[in-house]
Scaffold this active site. Structure first.
Site, PDB file in Angstrom:
ATOM      1  N   GLU A 140       0.810  -1.198   0.051  1.00 50.41           N
ATOM      2  CA  GLU A 140      -0.104   0.013  -0.039  1.00 50.41           C
ATOM      3  C   GLU A 140       1.033   1.307  -0.055  1.00 50.41           C
ATOM      4  O   GLU A 140       1.019   1.823   1.009  1.00 50.41           O
ATOM      5  CB  GLU A 140      -0.878   0.075   1.101  1.00 50.41           C
ATOM      6  N   GLU A 229      -6.348  -7.450  -0.644  1.00 51.94           N
ATOM      7  CA  GLU A 229      -6.543  -7.462   0.846  1.00 51.94           C
ATOM      8  C   GLU A 229      -7.756  -6.368   1.155  1.00 51.94           C
ATOM      9  O   GLU A 229      -8.028  -5.601   0.386  1.00 51.94           O
ATOM     10  CB  GLU A 229      -5.337  -6.536   1.623  1.00 51.94           C
TER      11      GLU A 229
END
Ligand code: IDC
Length: 304
Positions: A140, A229
């Site tokens: 991320e 995710e």
């Protein structure tokens, strides 16, 4: 939908065709499974017995979250041994394994691009084009100053060749900016590389219609998406759980043939964890699973 279980021996080497993940016979593939929690904290649930129990519930993929920061790879290269064991255990179960370079507080992937290049060079030399292995190069990217054009895209252009020289056609997942949410920005300025997908991450208590619109926009622009995710909780991994909102998300993913991994297969005392604190290593009963775990395990086989 309630699929029959299919793993690596059935699907073989995967490819990206348009926005879809397809298998060796050209069939559309949806992978569903769990993500480990941080390998530096919960390696015990990233081993055969645990992964096998997710397979029994329907999972055909397992994501191994190797944090870079917070006591992960950057300060402890030995963690690679746990990672390799987890990948091997996953492959032995005929499941796909995602090797996740889990950046987070180290928000700009470019900062450790040299370390990442060495890591992906070595790990792809080890696994080459093994059909079950998927490489995820940055969990991320985040931070207002971390952009697609200046940070994430150049990072991907630097790291991907290290994988490609050893694994010319493996699937590579690329994190999108803003915590793997701005897939529309990647779609507008895509990487000109085959067999890559952009990751979309969401937490059902925090993200909803606005993020789904971004995803739809990116798909319309031709960007392949993988939800590597997501959680039933709020974005901090806690709160809720938000099961009605999770239903809306899973329906959306299913309608768009988007593969997913749920955060997380761990027993930390937080609502996103699938396991209750102190859970055994596998063969979990209802009582060992949290509310999130019970929900997600009932959907790993494609039930929505
Ligand atoms: C969270 C964990 C939590 C841990 C924290 C910091 O659930 O136990 O203390 O990381 O390491 C992400 C990240 C993922 C986060 C998760 C929930 O990829 O590492 O895990 N999350 O906050 N992105 C959005 C949410």
């Amino acid at each position: 939908m309630n699929d029959k279980w299919h793993g690596v021996s059935y699907h073989g080497k995967l490819k990206v065709s348009g926005i879809n993940l397809i298998d060796q016979a050209g069939r559309k593939v949806i992978l569903r499974g769990m993500s480990s929690h941080g390998m530096q904290w919960y390696p015990q649930f990233a081993r055969g017995e645990s992964i096998r129990t997710t397979k029994q519930a329907g999972a055909n993929v397992f994501r191994i979250a190797m944090y870079t920061d917070e006591g992960g790879y950057l300060t402890n290269h030995d963690i690679i041994k746990d990672l390799i064991r987890a990948v091997d255990d996953t492959l032995a179960l005929d499941m796909y394994a995602i090797i996740d370079w889990h950046i987070m507080y180290d928000n700009d992937p470019l900062v450790n691009v040299e370390e990442a290049s060495v890591f992906f060079d070595n790990i792809s030399m080890h696994y080459k084009d093994t059909p079950g292995v998927i490489y995820e190069i940055c969990n991320e990217p985040n931070g207002a100053e971390v952009t697609w054009s200046e940070n994430v895209k150049p990072y991907a252009q630097k790291v991907i060749p290290h994988i490609r020289k050893n694994a010319p056609d493996s699937i590579i997942l690329v994190g999108s900016p803003n915590w793997s949410q701005d897939v529309d920005i990647c779609a507008a300025d895509p990487l000109k590389i085959d067999n890559i997908m952009y990751t979309l991450h969401f937490y059902a208590g925090t993200h909803g219609d606005e993020l789904r619109s971004k995803c739809s926009k990116a798909l319309k622009m031709g960007a392949p998406i993988f939800a590597s995710e997501w959680g039933t909780s709020a974005a901090d991994g806690n709160g809720g759980v938000f099961l009605d909102e999770s239903d809306v998300w899973l329906k959306f993913l299913s309608e768009h043939n988007i593969s997913w991994c749920n955060w997380s297969l761990g027993d930390r005392d937080e609502t996103s964890a699938a396991l209750c604190p102190g859970a055994p290593l596998g063969n979990w009963t209802e009582a060992n699973l949290t509310e999130s775990g019970r929900y997600v395990f009932s959907r790993l086989n494609g039930t929505i």
